[in-house]
Motif scaffolding. Structure first.
Motif, short mmCIF file in Angstrom:
data_model
loop_
_atom_site.label_atom_id
_atom_site.label_comp_id
_atom_site.label_asym_id
_atom_site.label_seq_id
_atom_site.Cartn_x
_atom_site.Cartn_y
_atom_site.Cartn_z
N CYS A 285 -17.70 10.82 -31.26
CA CYS A 285 -17.16 12.09 -30.79
C CYS A 285 -15.83 12.39 -31.47
O CYS A 285 -15.08 11.48 -31.81
CB CYS A 285 -16.92 12.04 -29.28
SG CYS A 285 -18.41 12.20 -28.31
N LYS B 213 -11.23 16.75 -28.08
CA LYS B 213 -11.57 17.67 -27.00
C LYS B 213 -11.34 19.10 -27.44
O LYS B 213 -10.41 19.39 -28.19
CB LYS B 213 -10.69 17.39 -25.78
CG LYS B 213 -10.84 16.01 -25.19
CD LYS B 213 -9.90 15.87 -24.00
CE LYS B 213 -9.88 14.45 -23.48
NZ LYS B 213 -8.95 14.28 -22.37
N GLU B 214 -12.18 19.99 -26.98
CA GLU B 214 -11.98 21.40 -27.29
C GLU B 214 -10.81 21.96 -26.52
O GLU B 214 -10.06 22.79 -26.99
CB GLU B 214 -13.24 22.20 -26.95
CG GLU B 214 -14.35 22.04 -27.98
CD GLU B 214 -15.50 22.96 -27.68
OE1 GLU B 214 -15.54 23.54 -26.57
OE2 GLU B 214 -16.36 23.12 -28.54
N ARG C 90 -24.57 13.32 -27.61
CA ARG C 90 -24.40 14.74 -27.89
C ARG C 90 -24.44 15.57 -26.60
O ARG C 90 -23.67 16.50 -26.43
CB ARG C 90 -25.48 15.22 -28.85
CG ARG C 90 -25.25 14.79 -30.29
CD ARG C 90 -26.16 15.57 -31.25
NE ARG C 90 -25.82 15.25 -32.61
CZ ARG C 90 -26.36 14.26 -33.31
NH1 ARG C 90 -27.27 13.49 -32.75
NH2 ARG C 90 -26.01 14.03 -34.56
N CYS D 93 -21.18 15.02 -24.78
CA CYS D 93 -20.08 15.72 -25.45
C CYS D 93 -20.15 17.22 -25.21
O CYS D 93 -19.13 17.87 -24.98
CB CYS D 93 -20.10 15.41 -26.94
SG CYS D 93 -19.56 13.73 -27.34
N LYS D 94 -21.35 17.76 -25.25
CA LYS D 94 -21.53 19.20 -25.01
C LYS D 94 -21.14 19.55 -23.58
O LYS D 94 -20.45 20.55 -23.33
CB LYS D 94 -22.97 19.60 -25.29
CG LYS D 94 -23.23 21.10 -25.12
CD LYS D 94 -24.67 21.44 -25.47
CE LYS D 94 -24.94 22.93 -25.31
NZ LYS D 94 -26.35 23.29 -25.65
N ASN E 71 -17.19 19.35 -23.16
CA ASN E 71 -16.32 20.05 -24.10
C ASN E 71 -15.67 19.13 -25.13
O ASN E 71 -14.46 19.17 -25.36
CB ASN E 71 -15.23 20.82 -23.35
CG ASN E 71 -15.81 21.87 -22.42
OD1 ASN E 71 -16.68 22.63 -22.81
ND2 ASN E 71 -15.33 21.90 -21.18
N ASN F 241 -16.04 17.81 -29.18
CA ASN F 241 -16.68 18.12 -30.46
C ASN F 241 -17.20 16.86 -31.14
O ASN F 241 -16.57 15.81 -31.10
CB ASN F 241 -15.68 18.79 -31.41
CG ASN F 241 -15.37 20.21 -31.01
OD1 ASN F 241 -16.21 20.91 -30.47
ND2 ASN F 241 -14.14 20.64 -31.27
N GLU G 218 -17.71 15.42 -34.75
CA GLU G 218 -17.16 15.77 -36.05
C GLU G 218 -17.38 14.68 -37.09
O GLU G 218 -17.30 13.49 -36.79
CB GLU G 218 -15.63 16.01 -35.95
CG GLU G 218 -15.24 17.15 -35.05
CD GLU G 218 -13.73 17.28 -34.93
OE1 GLU G 218 -13.03 16.32 -35.31
OE2 GLU G 218 -13.26 18.33 -34.47
#
Length: 213
Positions: free
Chosen positions: A21, A24-25, A173, A176-177, A180, A182, A184
């Motif tokens: 991961c 954080k957004e 995934r 993480c979705k 929030n 990302n 990368e």
């Protein structure tokens, strides 16, 4: 017979890549504001975010070196420049690769987790690693005992290990979705598995031809 063992070993490749991961957004200020509005449940979700990031972004990378070294030693046998000396390779696996992998597994199992979601992530990761370790041992025994049947067990374990990693990727995934975070800059396990599968299929064809000689 040793020649046949060497040919049949060609397709048994261990995987290296595992997705991590990213950041954080939301900023810490945004998360604090959400916690104030949402109460205790949001606070718990924020803690889960932190543990996901710690497990995948800090804890796993900190122990990867020994695992990567062990896998590299295993996969080096399949390089174009390999001399295909099965006995020499067995010694390398026994005295170098397996001890490194065992040390890695010990550290992996010792990583503490709190949330059930992260515990499930770790479980899949450990199961994949255990299967790879078992595959290495099967190959060692196959060479030592000149037993080609053990190579099939090793290949099945490698395939199952890839499957566990794909489950891990999917769950990671999704988490993480939902939280929030990302994903990368990492090569996905799916891409590596596809490449490994193609290599295995080609190797199996060659092994079948060799077995018939």
């Amino acid at each position: 017979m040793k020649k046949k063992i060497a040919m049949l070993l060609t397709g048994i490749l261990l995987a290296l890549g595992m997705t991590a991961c990213g950041s954080k957004e939301e900023t810490s200020t945004d998360m604090a504001a959400s916690a104030t509005e949402g109460g205790a449940s949001t606070e718990a979700a924020m803690t889960l975010q932190d543990e996901i990031l710690s497990f995948v972004g800090t804890e796993l990378p900190a122990i990867e070196a020994e695992r990567n070294e062990a896998v590299a030693l295993f996969n080096a046998y399949f390089s174009e420049n390999s001399d295909r000396d099965s006995d020499k390779w067995m010694t390398t696996l026994t005295e170098q690769a397996l001890p490194k992998y065992d040390s890695y597994l010990s550290k992996l199992n010792a990583i503490p987790v709190v949330h059930e979601d992260v515990a499930n992530l770790k479980k899949l990761y450990v199961e994949s690693a255990d299967l790879q370790r078992a595959a290495i041992e099967d190959v060692i025994n196959a060479i030592k005992n000149v037993d080609t049947s053990l190579l099939e067990y090793a290949q099945n374990k490698v395939n199952d290990s890839h499957g566990k990693l794909q489950e891990y990727e999917t769950k990671l995934r999704d988490l993480c979705k939902a939280n929030n975070i990302n994903l990368e800059g990492r090569v996905t396990q799916e891409a590596e598995t596809e490449a490994t599968t193609e290599t295995t299929e080609k190797a199996t064809e060659k092994a079948t031809e060799a077995a018939g000689e």
